[in-house]
Write an enzyme that holds these catalytic residues in place. Structure first.
Site: not given
Length: 266
Positions: A43, A9-11, A118-119
């Site tokens: 967030r 996952d990125l964020y 990622s989203n």
């Protein structure tokens, strides 16, 4: 033997979304503590918007959601301020352990393949990976950048995890691991039949109980940093067999945070 796939996952896992507080402080002339509070609230609404989008079956991409959730928490924000902050979103800082984790991936490329999952839109992911001051030098470690945008669904919809398996060509029986700091993402991966490592940076332990009522187990690994997760998964891929894998059942899981008041910037 098929390689093991690690999908990061990125964020919130590789990149610290709280690091945007520096830009919020500068652009909106906020003191540090208030900027940090605003970053956390932004967030929260960013994620809530994705879950609501899934539930309503009305997709808008992650760039739009990120902008909309920013305007939600900062009443009266000017368009040029939005653009300045969004530009900074492409330069989020990595968590401190990420360089060591990615160096470990590079050294063990015979055992594991790394992907970003990622989203974010493809443009957002590419910009983040290639512009982040801490990440760009490791961009070649990733075999691919996988966005849910083509499916027009967000995590934790089971379709996005099926898409991950397809895109990484792991229908050959190779293990697919999600590495994420987001409990909803971890539970979504487990519900879809993947392995999952949860990054518990605060050391509070796994508390999410949604899966317990669905027959869906929690994470296979709970680690304090991405580097620890990578090390343990590589050990498993190398035949160490040190980390048992729990049984997963195919169910979907959603979790919404409680509503929070918006912050108003004068």
């Amino acid at each position: 033997m098929p390689k093991t796939t690690l999908a990061f996952d990125l964020y919130g896992t590789i990149l610290s979304t709280s690091s945007i507080s520096t830009s919020l402080s500068s652009v909106l002339s906020l003191p540090g503590p208030k900027a940090e509070e605003l970053a956390a609230l932004w967030r929260r609404y960013q994620l809530e918007y994705t879950w609501r989008s899934n539930s309503m079956g009305r997709y808008v991409n992650f760039d739009t959601i990120t902008r909309s959730s920013l305007r939600h928490v900062v009443h009266g924000i000017e368009p040029n301020q939005v653009e300045s902050i969004m530009s900074a979103y492409d330069n989020l800082s990595c968590f401190p352990e990420i360089p060591d984790a990615l160096a470990m991936m590079a050294e063990n490329s015979n055992l594991v393949d790394a992907y970003v999952f990622s989203n974010g839109t493809e443009a957002m992911i590419s910009a983040s990976v290639n512009k982040s001051p801490d990440l760009w030098s490791f961009s070649s470690v990733f075999r691919g950048l996988i966005s849910v945008d083509r499916l027009q669904r967000y995590k934790p919809d089971p379709k996005v995890y099926e898409y991950l398996v397809q895109q990484t060509s792991r229908e050959d029986g190779g293990e697919v691991w999600l590495v994420s700091g987001n409990p909803f993402d971890v539970l979504g991966a487990k519900a879809a039949g993947l392995k999952a490592a949860w990054v518990d940076r605060e050391g509070r332990g796994w508390a999410d109980q949604l899966g317990s009522g669905m027959g869906v187990n929690g994470p296979d690994l709970v680690v304090r940093g991405v580097d620890e997760g990578v090390e343990k998964i590589i050990a498993r891929a190398g035949g160490g067999g040190l980390y048992p894998v729990s049984v997963s059942v195919s169910f979907q899981a959603f979790s919404l945070p409680p509503a929070s008041p918006a912050l108003v910037v004068a």
